[in-house]
Motif scaffolding. Structure first.
Motif, PDB file in Angstrom:
ATOM      1  N   SER A  36       0.748  -1.300   0.088  1.00  0.00           N
ATOM      2  CA  SER A  36      -0.031  -0.060   0.098  1.00  0.00           C
ATOM      3  C   SER A  36       0.851   1.361  -0.078  1.00  0.00           C
ATOM      4  O   SER A  36       1.964   1.234   0.380  1.00  0.00           O
ATOM      5  N   VAL A  37       0.344   2.358  -0.422  1.00  0.00           N
ATOM      6  CA  VAL A  37       1.092   3.540  -0.540  1.00  0.00           C
ATOM      7  C   VAL A  37       0.008   4.828  -0.100  1.00  0.00           C
ATOM      8  O   VAL A  37      -1.188   4.721  -0.510  1.00  0.00           O
ATOM      9  N   ALA A  38       0.627   5.583   0.732  1.00  0.00           N
ATOM     10  CA  ALA A  38      -0.120   6.715   0.831  1.00  0.00           C
ATOM     11  C   ALA A  38       0.585   8.241   0.964  1.00  0.00           C
ATOM     12  O   ALA A  38       1.962   8.260   1.039  1.00  0.00           O
ATOM     13  N   ARG A  39      -0.015   9.285   0.335  1.00  0.00           N
ATOM     14  CA  ARG A  39       0.573  10.309  -0.036  1.00  0.00           C
ATOM     15  C   ARG A  39       2.118  10.237  -0.894  1.00  0.00           C
ATOM     16  O   ARG A  39       2.994  10.940  -0.735  1.00  0.00           O
ATOM     17  N   GLY A  40       1.867   9.347  -1.666  1.00  0.00           N
ATOM     18  CA  GLY A  40       3.137   9.183  -2.850  1.00  0.00           C
ATOM     19  C   GLY A  40       3.138  10.235  -3.824  1.00  0.00           C
ATOM     20  O   GLY A  40       2.014  10.815  -4.087  1.00  0.00           O
ATOM     21  N   GLU A  41       4.201  10.297  -4.470  1.00  0.00           N
ATOM     22  CA  GLU A  41       4.379  11.282  -5.351  1.00  0.00           C
ATOM     23  C   GLU A  41       5.382  10.644  -6.274  1.00  0.00           C
ATOM     24  O   GLU A  41       6.449  10.181  -6.132  1.00  0.00           O
ATOM     25  N   LEU A  42       5.139  10.956  -7.661  1.00  0.00           N
ATOM     26  CA  LEU A  42       5.792  10.330  -8.743  1.00  0.00           C
ATOM     27  C   LEU A  42       6.106  11.574  -9.894  1.00  0.00           C
ATOM     28  O   LEU A  42       5.347  12.351 -10.214  1.00  0.00           O
ATOM     29  N   ARG A  43       7.392  11.821 -10.225  1.00  0.00           N
ATOM     30  CA  ARG A  43       7.626  13.211 -11.475  1.00  0.00           C
ATOM     31  C   ARG A  43       8.450  12.315 -12.577  1.00  0.00           C
ATOM     32  O   ARG A  43       9.144  11.324 -12.344  1.00  0.00           O
ATOM     33  N   LEU A  44       7.937  12.499 -13.780  1.00  0.00           N
ATOM     34  CA  LEU A  44       8.133  11.971 -14.838  1.00  0.00           C
ATOM     35  C   LEU A  44       8.793  13.304 -15.761  1.00  0.00           C
ATOM     36  O   LEU A  44       8.079  14.077 -15.800  1.00  0.00           O
ATOM     37  N   GLU A  45       9.959  12.884 -16.569  1.00  0.00           N
ATOM     38  CA  GLU A  45      10.290  13.802 -17.444  1.00  0.00           C
ATOM     39  C   GLU A  45      10.749  13.105 -18.976  1.00  0.00           C
ATOM     40  O   GLU A  45      11.773  12.378 -18.809  1.00  0.00           O
ATOM     41  N   ILE A  60      -0.574  10.038  -4.350  1.00  0.00           N
ATOM     42  CA  ILE A  60      -1.048   8.705  -4.695  1.00  0.00           C
ATOM     43  C   ILE A  60      -1.341   7.896  -3.569  1.00  0.00           C
ATOM     44  O   ILE A  60      -0.486   7.793  -2.601  1.00  0.00           O
ATOM     45  N   THR A  61      -2.329   7.338  -3.655  1.00  0.00           N
ATOM     46  CA  THR A  61      -2.999   6.401  -2.429  1.00  0.00           C
ATOM     47  C   THR A  61      -3.354   5.039  -3.312  1.00  0.00           C
ATOM     48  O   THR A  61      -3.869   5.133  -4.187  1.00  0.00           O
ATOM     49  N   GLY A  62      -3.370   3.841  -2.437  1.00  0.00           N
ATOM     50  CA  GLY A  62      -3.934   2.750  -2.890  1.00  0.00           C
ATOM     51  C   GLY A  62      -3.202   1.446  -2.438  1.00  0.00           C
ATOM     52  O   GLY A  62      -2.353   1.613  -1.760  1.00  0.00           O
ATOM     53  N   THR A  63      -3.720   0.383  -3.131  1.00  0.00           N
ATOM     54  CA  THR A  63      -3.057  -0.776  -2.649  1.00  0.00           C
ATOM     55  C   THR A  63      -3.041  -1.639  -4.021  1.00  0.00           C
ATOM     56  O   THR A  63      -3.728  -1.596  -5.090  1.00  0.00           O
ATOM     57  N   VAL A  64      -1.925  -2.661  -3.897  1.00  0.00           N
ATOM     58  CA  VAL A  64      -1.837  -3.504  -5.084  1.00  0.00           C
ATOM     59  C   VAL A  64      -1.579  -4.953  -4.398  1.00  0.00           C
ATOM     60  O   VAL A  64      -0.868  -4.903  -3.199  1.00  0.00           O
ATOM     61  N   GLY A  65      -2.119  -5.986  -4.966  1.00  0.00           N
ATOM     62  CA  GLY A  65      -2.196  -7.253  -4.153  1.00  0.00           C
ATOM     63  C   GLY A  65      -1.903  -8.601  -4.960  1.00  0.00           C
ATOM     64  O   GLY A  65      -2.279  -8.257  -6.414  1.00  0.00           O
ATOM     65  N   ASN A  66      -1.325  -9.614  -4.950  1.00  0.00           N
ATOM     66  CA  ASN A  66      -1.283 -10.573  -5.512  1.00  0.00           C
ATOM     67  C   ASN A  66      -0.216 -10.532  -6.702  1.00  0.00           C
ATOM     68  O   ASN A  66      -0.832 -10.846  -7.938  1.00  0.00           O
ATOM     69  N   VAL A  67       0.703  -9.810  -6.690  1.00  0.00           N
ATOM     70  CA  VAL A  67       1.823  -9.536  -7.676  1.00  0.00           C
ATOM     71  C   VAL A  67       2.807 -10.642  -7.719  1.00  0.00           C
ATOM     72  O   VAL A  67       3.459 -10.911  -6.819  1.00  0.00           O
ATOM     73  N   VAL A  68       2.519 -11.318  -9.084  1.00  0.00           N
ATOM     74  CA  VAL A  68       3.493 -12.520  -9.246  1.00  0.00           C
ATOM     75  C   VAL A  68       4.692 -12.145 -10.402  1.00  0.00           C
ATOM     76  O   VAL A  68       4.318 -11.692 -11.267  1.00  0.00           O
ATOM     77  N   SER A  69       5.644 -12.568  -9.996  1.00  0.00           N
ATOM     78  CA  SER A  69       7.045 -11.947 -10.760  1.00  0.00           C
ATOM     79  C   SER A  69       6.963 -12.507 -12.377  1.00  0.00           C
ATOM     80  O   SER A  69       7.174 -11.641 -13.220  1.00  0.00           O
ATOM     81  N   ASP A  70       6.248 -13.629 -12.572  1.00  0.00           N
ATOM     82  CA  ASP A  70       6.242 -14.086 -13.800  1.00  0.00           C
ATOM     83  C   ASP A  70       5.137 -13.566 -14.383  1.00  0.00           C
ATOM     84  O   ASP A  70       4.691 -13.835 -15.835  1.00  0.00           O
ATOM     85  N   GLY A  71       3.863 -12.576 -13.890  1.00  0.00           N
ATOM     86  CA  GLY A  71       2.876 -12.200 -14.560  1.00  0.00           C
ATOM     87  C   GLY A  71       1.796 -13.056 -14.791  1.00  0.00           C
ATOM     88  O   GLY A  71       1.062 -12.817 -15.640  1.00  0.00           O
TER      89      GLY A  71
END
Length: 205
Positions: A36-45, A60-71
């Protein structure tokens, strides 16, 4: 940025038999149970275009679950972020990338399209002075095999507001309106010919 601890699990896909060669040893898989992430920030150029494109995502807020390396398994996600000074984007649903298959619920509000004007300038003989994009609907992305056509489908609504385009040579007004609403959009691309239907269109200038 402050975030809850992520939980990891790593396990081999199977146990190698005694005397098995390296080539027959099953590959390892890494499983991210939840993050999970809360108050995240990302800058792209992007320095490859002129002028450079700079994008900022904050809150940026939210959750990610069940991430498997081989997709090979479906990853569940629920994310929300602010783009630039005011636009917001929320994405909920699931995706996997081997093979690619995603079904996502998208809620975009007042995204500043002018922030990516260098990409648009390459395709239009016009200058995009301002434009705000909003959309609410379901996006499906599929690719059966690597190298096969990427299929994208969208069902929902869309809005293009505060559009102001100038002639690239004279800088006179070329196109301008306050709000263009598109409802009951059903779009499919990836298999020729592309299909796009719109149930209702309303324009306020």
């Amino acid at each position: 940025s402050p975030a809850a601890p992520a939980r990891f699990a790593a396990a081999a896909a199977g146990s190698a038999a005694p005397g098995a060669t390296e080539s027959t040893t099953p590959p390892w898989k890494v499983l991210l149970k939840e993050a999970s992430v809360a108050r995240g920030e990302l800058r792209l150029e992007d320095l490859a275009v002129d002028p450079n494109v700079k994008l900022r995502m904050s809150a940026i807020t939210g959750t990610v679950g069940n991430v498997v390396s081989d997709g090979s398994q479906r990853t569940e996600l629920a994310l929300r972020t602010r783009f630039g000074s005011g636009g917001t984007l929320a994405v909920n649903g699931g995706t996997r990338w081997n093979p690619l298959a995603s079904d996502l619920r998208v809620d975009a509000r007042s995204l500043d399209i002018a922030a990516v004007r260098p990409y648009i300038a390459e395709r239009l003989n016009a200058v995009l002075a301002s434009a705000l994009l909003s959309a609410r609907g379901n996006v499906a992305v599929n690719q059966a095999l690597a190298g096969s056509p990427l299929k994208v489908a969208y069902k929902g609504s869309g809005r293009l507001a505060n559009l102001h385009m100038l002639d690239a040579r004279s800088e006179n007004d070329l196109l301008k309106w306050q709000v263009l609403d598109l409802e009951q959009i059903n779009a499919k691309i990836g298999e020729p010919p592309p299909e796009v239907t719109v149930g209702k269109v309303s324009l306020a200038d």
